[in-house]
Design an enzyme around this catalytic site. Structure first.
Site, PDB file in Angstrom:
ATOM      1  N   LYS A  73       4.553  -4.816   5.736  1.00  0.00           N
ATOM      2  CA  LYS A  73       3.599  -5.533   5.310  1.00  0.00           C
ATOM      3  C   LYS A  73       4.172  -7.148   5.307  1.00  0.00           C
ATOM      4  CE  LYS A  73      -0.388  -6.273   2.398  1.00  0.00           C
ATOM      5  NZ  LYS A  73      -0.934  -5.585   0.889  1.00  0.00           N
ATOM      6  N   SER A 115      -5.530  -4.713   1.733  1.00  0.00           N
ATOM      7  CA  SER A 115      -5.160  -5.556   2.229  1.00  0.00           C
ATOM      8  C   SER A 115      -3.983  -5.427   3.268  1.00  0.00           C
ATOM      9  CB  SER A 115      -4.438  -6.679   1.406  1.00  0.00           C
ATOM     10  OG  SER A 115      -3.577  -6.169   0.433  1.00  0.00           O
ATOM     11  N   SER A 139      -4.907  -1.162  -1.868  1.00  0.00           N
ATOM     12  CA  SER A 139      -4.527  -1.953  -0.492  1.00  0.00           C
ATOM     13  C   SER A 139      -3.502  -0.936   0.455  1.00  0.00           C
ATOM     14  CB  SER A 139      -3.911  -3.290  -0.693  1.00  0.00           C
ATOM     15  OG  SER A 139      -4.731  -4.190  -1.486  1.00  0.00           O
TER      16      SER A 139
END
Length: 614
Positions: free
Chosen positions: A210, A286, A310
């Protein structure tokens, strides 16, 4: 705004609150009335919020409408604040685990994890009825047998990412990936296999990261167009270093919701990461790109960061496994400091076994890393669950379920998750314990105040000279809201954290785990206006985070595993929440659940076969 001060709630002492199934505590649903905003509407609203005087007045009435003032800002409660959700290990001897020493090198930890699971050839064929993504042990087997090589897989990966980025698909999985660096790592790994000397089972396995986690040679953007200009990435994050030591191929930085300030995964700068089960739907955020690349078969595992669901939330929406460990179990060094006390590095994986392997590689304190970061005091030894020898009928697991909360989701999710829990109970004889978990909506709002305040504080040092025009409109709104919270609200939120932790400790005295759906709704559609500005959809947002908050706000470990699909064939996940440091038990439970759902797994519409086998 003192003349408009809202009347705050008065909370009775924790010891007076009944947590039993017949409690008179009221289940308070999220009171979200704000309309969905995108396009011109969100621009106008964000612009008004940024006005010096009018913006403050508008935000005040927004908070009244969202009940933050009544339930958090002006409340009367007795508990002192708890700023960091770090709990001591209770010294409970866990069943069927192997304990690892703190100073064991990551490749040795990975080998120990591999010893805990069944090898692919030993899995009964009756468990292989449904669609299965390739797992880490299967990549390792292909490499050692000569059926494939890391370089062959890396070349397929590069071609697949390029195809997924074409105008016809526009999946927006990655923010950044470097073909030259990927092929260099793959060539080195291939040579190690040719010499008969792979570093570990992770050698040559593709792992995505990420874009909130430092990973060389890439900048860390946090999903923005500006952050990497004022905060340079100079080294790998601790979790990335450990994977690199195991021989993993780090393939690039995945897309994410800008600054992690949303749960849809729609990023107006890099495009919305699209759901491989239906490219017109969101992935959730996210850690949107990380979930999508695993679901699409590009990588068996990816790293994410979980500050408000997330990792677990997009994992559920994309039909993969998502593990959020106990607060501080995985070092946070090298991760963007967006939220100090609620965020944790997490793992998105094709299977529970893959999550275990990467968990073993990345977990543990920093005492052996010699990087000057203070280690977490008294962190217990790392227990790994012995999955291959577990007899789950002898476990006598008690699963706490709060019925009103469990059922506060779509009908498809409620039916699917209820059936999954019943399967566990019927197959293994595990008990369902009905409980009441009070003030869940209060906890959601307190978490919002906390994560917002911490993000605003952290980003202020980077954004002082920044033009707001460089931010997405949804993030501009978010930062205005985050910056409106004062010290009293933050302190009250930490008092609520203490209060909720006491409630959950009582629940865990009655049961081993808490079971919930992972999200309240399945993936919803990506609208055209949102791709240009981002969007605010607080109704869907509240439903997506409904079951996530305890894991972050209270630092508890939590794991989601896919258990079925809705009527549109979109994935549904079931979540298990555990006591601090109880990851091994959660992995045991998730593995047992996974075994009961293997035959029902479906292939995503967008899928790439990295081993090219029939």
């Amino acid at each position: 705004m003192g003349f408009l001060k809202a009347k705050g709630a008065v909370y009775k002492p924790v010891y007076e609150v009944d947590l039993g199934p017949d409690s008179d505590e009221v289940y308070l649903r999220a009171n979200v009335k704000a309309p969905r905003m995108a396009g011109l509407l969100i621009k106008v609203f964000a612009w008004f919020l940024e006005l010096p005087i009018f913006g403050g007045i508008l935000m005040y009435f927004f908070q009244i409408n969202d009940t933050i003032l009544q339930l958090v800002s002006f409340v009367d409660l007795q508990e002192p604040p708890l700023f960091v959700p770090l709990r001591p290990h209770q010294g409970i001897q866990e069943k069927e685990v192997k304990y690892l020493e703190h100073d064991m090198p990551p490749p040795e930890r990975v080998q120990q994890a591999l010893n805990c699971i069944e090898s692919p050839e030993n899995v009964p064929k009756t468990q292989k009825l449904g669609f299965q993504r390739w797992t880490i042990p299967e990549f390792f087997k292909a490499y050692t047998s000569g059926d494939s090589t890391p370089l062959m897989v890396a070349e397929r990966f590069v071609a697949a990412v390029r195809e997924s980025s074409s105008p016809s698909l526009n999946m927006s999985f990655f923010i950044n990936f470097c073909v030259e660096d990927i092929l260099k790592q793959a060539t080195e790994s291939t040579l190690r296999y040719k010499r008969g000397a792979p570093i570990s089972v992770l050698d040559g396995v593709l792992v995505a990261v990420k874009d909130e986690i430092d990973c060389m040679p890439y900048p860390t953007t946090g999903g923005t167009k500006w952050l990497h200009k004022v905060r340079q990435c100079k080294d790998d994050a601790c979790c990335v270093k450990r994977l690199r030591l195991c021989g993993a191929i780090l393939v690039g930085k995945t897309n994410m919701h800008e600054l992690g300030a949303g749960v849809s995964g729609i990023n107006p700068h890099y495009g919305p990461a699209r759901n491989p089960y239906n490219r017109n739907m969101i992935t959730g955020g996210s850690s949107s790109g990380s979930a999508a690349v695993v679901a699409a078969g590009l990588c068996p595992v990816a790293l994410g960061v979980d500050g408000g669901g997330s990792v677990r939330l997009p994992a559920a929406l994309c039909g993969v496994v998502g593990l959020k460990p106990t607060f501080s179990r995985v070092p946070h060094e090298g991760v963007l400091p967006l939220n100090y006390t609620v965020g944790m590095v997490g793992i998105l994986a094709a299977s529970v076994e893959d999550a275990l392997i990467v968990y073993a590689a990345t977990s543990g304190d920093l005492t052996s890393d010699q990087n000057g970061v203070t280690a977490v005091p008294d962190q217990p030894k790392l227990p790994l669950p012995l999955l291959k020898s577990a007899d789950y009928t002898s476990y006598d697991i008690k699963m706490a379920r709060y019925g009103k909360w469990f059922d506060d989701c779509s009908d498809d999710i409620k039916i699917c998750c209820s059936n999954a829990v019943t399967k566990l109970s019927d197959k293994y004889g595990w008990k369902i314990v009905d409980v009441t978990i009070p003030e869940l909506e209060v906890m959601r709002l307190a978490h919002y105040v906390t994560i917002g305040s911490e993000c605003s504080s952290s980003m202020s040092r980077y954004s002082q000279n920044l033009s707001r025009a460089e931010m997405g409109w949804d993030v501009r709104f978010g930062l205005s809201a985050y910056g409106s919270f004062d010290s009293q609200e933050y302190l009250n939120a930490q008092r609520i954290r203490n209060r909720q932790l006491q409630f959950h400790e009582k629940i865990f005295s009655m049961a081993d785990i808490i079971v919930t759906p992972t999200v309240g709704v399945t993936a919803y559609d990506i609208k055209d206006d949102a791709t240009r500005t981002g969007e605010l959809d607080y109704i869907n947002g509240a439903a997506l985070v409904r079951y996530q908050v305890a894991g972050n706000f209270l630092g508890l470990p939590a794991l989601t595993v896919p258990v079925g699909y809705d009527q549109s064939s979109l994935p549904i996940g079931l979540q298990f929440i555990g006591k601090p440091w109880s990851e091994s038990l959660l992995i045991h439970v998730a593995y047992a659940m996974q075994a009961l759902c293997l035959s029902e797994q479906k292939k995503s519409e967008i899928f790439y076969d990295m081993l090219c086998k029939d």
